[in-house]
Design an enzyme around this catalytic site. Sequence first.
Site, PDB file in Angstrom:
ATOM      1  N   ARG A 109      16.208  44.329   6.995  1.00 33.22           N
ATOM      2  CA  ARG A 109      15.863  45.762   6.947  1.00 33.22           C
ATOM      3  C   ARG A 109      16.433  46.632   8.057  1.00 33.22           C
ATOM      4  O   ARG A 109      16.050  47.813   8.141  1.00 33.22           O
ATOM      5  CB  ARG A 109      14.336  45.955   6.917  1.00 33.22           C
ATOM      6  CG  ARG A 109      13.623  45.267   5.760  1.00 33.22           C
ATOM      7  CD  ARG A 109      14.009  45.819   4.434  1.00 33.22           C
ATOM      8  NE  ARG A 109      13.115  45.385   3.357  1.00 33.22           N
ATOM      9  CZ  ARG A 109      13.519  45.251   2.094  1.00 33.22           C
ATOM     10  NH1 ARG A 109      14.777  45.493   1.750  1.00 33.22           N
ATOM     11  NH2 ARG A 109      12.673  44.871   1.166  1.00 33.22           N
ATOM     12  N   HIS A 161      23.354  40.231  -7.961  1.00 29.09           N
ATOM     13  CA  HIS A 161      22.004  40.375  -8.530  1.00 29.09           C
ATOM     14  C   HIS A 161      22.212  40.725  -9.998  1.00 29.09           C
ATOM     15  O   HIS A 161      22.638  41.830 -10.323  1.00 29.09           O
ATOM     16  CB  HIS A 161      21.249  41.483  -7.781  1.00 29.09           C
ATOM     17  CG  HIS A 161      19.921  41.843  -8.391  1.00 29.09           C
ATOM     18  ND1 HIS A 161      18.841  42.244  -7.636  1.00 29.09           N
ATOM     19  CD2 HIS A 161      19.484  41.872  -9.681  1.00 29.09           C
ATOM     20  CE1 HIS A 161      17.805  42.521  -8.433  1.00 29.09           C
ATOM     21  NE2 HIS A 161      18.177  42.302  -9.685  1.00 29.09           N
ATOM     22  N   ASP A 165      14.710  35.298  -0.970  1.00 26.70           N
ATOM     23  CA  ASP A 165      14.785  36.740  -1.220  1.00 26.70           C
ATOM     24  C   ASP A 165      13.639  37.418  -0.442  1.00 26.70           C
ATOM     25  O   ASP A 165      12.909  38.243  -0.989  1.00 26.70           O
ATOM     26  CB  ASP A 165      14.724  37.061  -2.723  1.00 26.70           C
ATOM     27  CG  ASP A 165      14.947  38.545  -3.006  1.00 26.70           C
ATOM     28  OD1 ASP A 165      15.368  39.270  -2.092  1.00 26.70           O
ATOM     29  OD2 ASP A 165      14.684  38.963  -4.149  1.00 26.70           O
ATOM     30  N   GLY A 169       9.345  43.381  -4.334  1.00 30.59           N
ATOM     31  CA  GLY A 169       9.695  42.397  -3.309  1.00 30.59           C
ATOM     32  C   GLY A 169       8.512  42.046  -2.440  1.00 30.59           C
ATOM     33  O   GLY A 169       7.552  42.810  -2.315  1.00 30.59           O
TER      34      GLY A 169
HETATM   35  C1  NCD Z   1      14.695  43.525  -2.903  1.00 27.90           C
HETATM   36  C2  NCD Z   1      14.393  44.449  -1.731  1.00 27.90           C
HETATM   37  O1  NCD Z   1      13.249  44.848  -1.562  1.00 27.90           O
HETATM   38  O2  NCD Z   1      15.307  44.733  -0.928  1.00 27.90           O
HETATM   39  N1  NCD Z   1      13.619  43.544  -3.827  1.00 27.90           N
HETATM   40  C3  NCD Z   1      13.352  42.631  -4.780  1.00 27.90           C
HETATM   41  O3  NCD Z   1      12.438  42.854  -5.574  1.00 27.90           O
HETATM   42  N2  NCD Z   1      14.032  41.499  -4.880  1.00 27.90           N
HETATM   43  C4  NCD Z   1      15.994  43.921  -3.515  1.00 27.90           C
HETATM   44  C5  NCD Z   1      16.665  42.813  -4.281  1.00 27.90           C
HETATM   45  O4  NCD Z   1      16.829  41.692  -3.785  1.00 27.90           O
HETATM   46  O5  NCD Z   1      17.077  43.047  -5.419  1.00 27.90           O
HETATM   47 ZN    ZN Z   2      17.031  40.478  -2.336  1.00 30.11          ZN
HETATM   48 ZN    ZN Z   3      18.286  41.344  -5.836  1.00 25.20          ZN
END
Ligand code: NCD
Ligand code: ZN
Ligand code: ZN
Length: 435
Positions: free
Chosen positions: A67, A175, A295, A312
Amino acid sequence: MHEEPDFFILGKAYITGRVVNAAIGISGEKIVSLTSPGNIPPSARRREYGDGFLVVPGMVDIHVHMREPGLEYKEDWRTGSMAAVKGGVTFVADMPNNKPPANNCNILREKLERAKRKSIVDYAFYAGFNIRPEELSKCKDLYIGGKIYPEDLYSPIVEEFARLIASQNKILVVHAEDPILLKPDAKILHSIARPPKAEKSAVKKTLELALQTGARTHITHISLADSIIEILKAKIAGHPVTLDTAPHYFLLNDSLYTTSRKNIAKVNPPLRSEKDRQTLYIAVNKMLVDAIVTDHAPHLLEEKLGENPPSGFPGLEVALHLLLREILEGRMPIQVLDLYSFRPASLLGINKGCISIGCDADLVVLRKESWEVRPDEFVSKAKYSPFEGAVLRTKTHAVFLRGRTVYEEGEFYEDVRGKFYPLEAPTSYETLQDR
Ligand code: NCD
Ligand code: ZN
Ligand code: ZN
């Protein structure tokens, strides 16, 4: 050449597919010898781990979101790398969906500055899609691969981007969800808004892209066994394609979307049906995936509980221990650990995730201990998890990063700093696969 080890780590260890009683000799940053504990000189410096401990390689997570820059309130390199260490992960590859996106040399340089100052694990970056791909050729040492998001798939420049990454002998990470088949309706179930056919269609499109451009293509966070079969067919036909999945896709299902945890469990791609989960579980068990990733996608709990929650959740603190639960309860072979260590390391061409002579001395000492996942105790800023309440059987006891202690019994040694890993040149994909 046989360097004299500075010290040895003694105990039961998972070494190239088996658990053995070992003395792992470390000199500087590397593993330099492997022998049985009885073979080392009595005077040698040692760290000994007895009953109830297991030494495994440091895990390698090739899909995380730290981030920085721009979204530090969700996670930063300090909290994110601490979460990694606590979860037994010693290397992370960081995604480019920062604010602004890391699709140019300036932002990639800034990312390096920040990670250098704060990270306590080793790391690499992916470059984001740029409509002027040549901009990225000015700083090719700053990224280990290129990343394509769903919205990039239909760009007229996507082939050019893939060719650039291919010409640099790097990996193209995709992705795969077809944006045309996604329904942006917050009121319907997340798993219906982003249906299986969106993943399948994008996998097809990605395989065509790989074929047209010759890019070594890696499809990330696959959520369906059907996708794996498509990718396997392409692999067998000789195309350089690989894939990973994440623990939530083979351990959880979309029934969470009809519970109070629906926002917490919201993720892209979504969790799938119980039937799909089971088939994916079998595919992982049969080692049909090239890697497991978390992820790790942290957001604040407030955001997840608000209107229109982001997709996420964090994963770094639980992923290895979830796998160990499956292993210790007899449902998975211990070799699945390779999918979260040696195999992804090979995909990126780095000498990690292995306990062999010449590997980086990244070692994780696990301790048998039963505990319940309580996200308010996470070191990540994202204090929630769809795995809340899960009972796990192992804890991270100690972590060595390139020979140095970075974590021990709940304490972080924050003077240690991670190292930046560009692609070690030149490694061919074929030789890596054979290692
Ligand atoms: C990810 C994010 O929050 O950056 N979110 C998710 O749901 N996986 C983005 C991503 O990996 O596609
Ligand atoms: Zn991701
Ligand atoms: Zn992704």
